[in-house]
Design a protein around this motif. Structure first.
Motif, PDB file in Angstrom:
ATOM      1  N   PRO A 142       0.832  -1.205   0.000  1.00 32.84           N
ATOM      2  CA  PRO A 142       0.000   0.000   0.000  1.00 32.84           C
ATOM      3  C   PRO A 142       0.867   1.257   0.000  1.00 32.84           C
ATOM      4  N   LYS A 144       1.519   5.435   0.139  1.00 34.34           N
ATOM      5  CA  LYS A 144       0.912   6.437   1.026  1.00 34.34           C
ATOM      6  C   LYS A 144       0.818   7.803   0.346  1.00 34.34           C
ATOM      7  N   THR A 352     -10.998   2.064  -4.498  1.00 35.17           N
ATOM      8  CA  THR A 352     -10.827   0.651  -4.149  1.00 35.17           C
ATOM      9  C   THR A 352     -10.759  -0.250  -5.387  1.00 35.17           C
ATOM     10  N   CYS A 357      -6.113  -0.201  -0.566  1.00 35.12           N
ATOM     11  CA  CYS A 357      -5.621   1.053   0.014  1.00 35.12           C
ATOM     12  C   CYS A 357      -6.135   2.275  -0.749  1.00 35.12           C
TER      13      CYS A 357
END
Ligand SMILES: Cc1ncc(COP(=O)(O)O)c(C=O)c1O
Length: 392
Positions: A142, A144, A352, A357
């Motif tokens: 994932p 950020k 999604t 994430c």
């Protein structure tokens, strides 16, 4: 008949594309504005269309060699040298049915059952299902928002195991618009050197970058060409989605294996498209630049509007998508996309669809006219106001 018992388990378990779901609904609605599809609104530049027509007039309607026209592969080498500073020989290049086929071939040529494939998410929707179909194990990483949705060396290191076979490097990124600059790629290369991990570098948006120096390919960094397959194509930069043409470049042994798979399932990429693509690479830098300038203007307009509405929008530096955060609305990505579609007839894609994430975000494509985007922004503003989320 019970087809669930007949069908291949892996095919049944494949995740369907989360992008299409909303667009099937939107297509049935009157007056619906779709900001969902990642497809240029421009027509293919005329010189390219003319080259396709000329090839048909000349009767060039037969198969080409499996690997693709030599003339086109040589042109790809010149193009990559000129625009991306990459050095390849024509026998290291194969022509495919879009970047899509190149992705499929690369994963199938490398991945055995149980091998792990690192997927920095949110990312384009095809890597995961193809990995699964091959028996490989997708390992999502994932990314950020606070890192600008870039893959960091620490994140990569933490995902590597003795079973890691392939890293997918999807930059400039669909859906976030994130790019990896040279200094970021150097950090990734430092982790990979000395391992047996190969990189699938999906550079389909390489021509569409904004506000910084040109796209840098990881294959151009020291020691990386021998472990990288560069994937690119004509759909995005040349507005040629329907021509179905792409290419892959890499170490000859790898490309030869990809060609072997391609021989059995495709034979060759469309002949007319291959002739047209020679003109695209040779003569169309100016047209690419005109389209890029238009996308850039739209990008800046959307980022400004969305931030003003309180939908925090990280500034994308590549591709043609923005990825605003919708958490302030209290809705999930799916609820936001669904409510916006039914209440205001604007279609966006829940984050999604590109990995778990992506929750809290939606993807908006700006491959649409300015009028189209202005109307969509007006409707989103009205939607937020009616929810009591916008105070003007
Ligand atoms: C990141 C990425 N890679 C590959 C593709 C496949 O494009 P095509 O098969 O049209 O070349 C797309 C299409 O949306 C994409 O977004």
């Amino acid at each position: 008949m019970d087809y669930s018992r007949l069908l291949s388990r892996r095919a049944v378990e494949m995740r369907p594309s989360g992008i299409r779901k909303f667009f099937d609904i939107a297509a049935e609605m009157d007056d619906c504005i779709s900001l969902g599809v990642g497809e240029p609104d421009f027509k293919t530049p005329w010189a390219i269309r003319e080259a396709g027509i000329t090839s048909l007039e000349r009767g060039r309607t037969r198969y080409t060699s499996n690997i693709g026209l030599k003339e086109l592969r040589s042109e790809v080498c010149r193009y990559l040298q000129r625009r991306m500073d990459l050095s390849y020989q024509p026998d290291q290049v194969m022509i495919t049915v879009g970047g899509s086929e190149a992705i499929d071939l690369c994963i199938r040529a490398l991945v055995d059952p149980g091998d792990e494939v690192i997927l920095p998410e949110p990312c384009y929707v095809s890597y995961q299902p193809i990995t699964t179909l091959t028996g490989g194990v997708p390992v999502p990483v994932p990314l950020k928002a606070e890192n600008g949705f870039r893959l960091t060396a620490a994140e990569l290191k933490a995902a590597i195991t003795p079973k890691t076979k392939l890293l997918v490097l999807p930059f400039p990124c669909n859906p976030t618009g994130a790019v990896m600059r040279r200094e970021h790629l150097e950090e990734i290369a430092a982790v990979l050197r000395g391992t047996d991990i190969t990189v699938l570098s999906d550079e389909i948006y390489a021509e569409l970058t904004y506000g910084y120096d040109r796209h840098v390919s990881i294959a151009g960094l020291d020691g990386m060409a021998e472990r990288t397959v560069v994937i690119n194509g004509f759909s995005k930069a040349y507005a040629m989605t329907g021509w179905r043409l792409g290419f892959a470049c890499g170490p000859k042994a790898l490309i030869d294996t990809m060609v072997k798979i391609h021989q059995s399932c495709i034979m060759c990429a469309p002949t007319t498209s291959q002739y047209a693509a020679v003109t695209a690479l040779r003569d169309c830098d100016e047209q690419i630049e005109e389209m890029r300038t238009q996308y850039d203007m739209r990008r800046r307009y959307l980022v400004k509007c969305l931030n003003e509405m309180g939908l925090t929008c990280f500034e994308p530096e590549g591709a043609f998508y923005v990825f605003p955060c919708i958490r302030s609305t209290g809705m999930t990505s799916d609820e936001f996309a669904q409510n916006l579609l039914y209440e205001k007839r604007v279609a966006v894609v829940p984050g999604t669809a590109f990995g778990d994430c992506g929750e809290g975000f939606v993807r908006i494509s700006y491959a649409y006219s300015v009028e189209h985007l202005q109307e969509a922004m007006k409707r989103i503003r009205a939607f937020l106001k009616e929810q009591g989320l916008l105070h003007e």
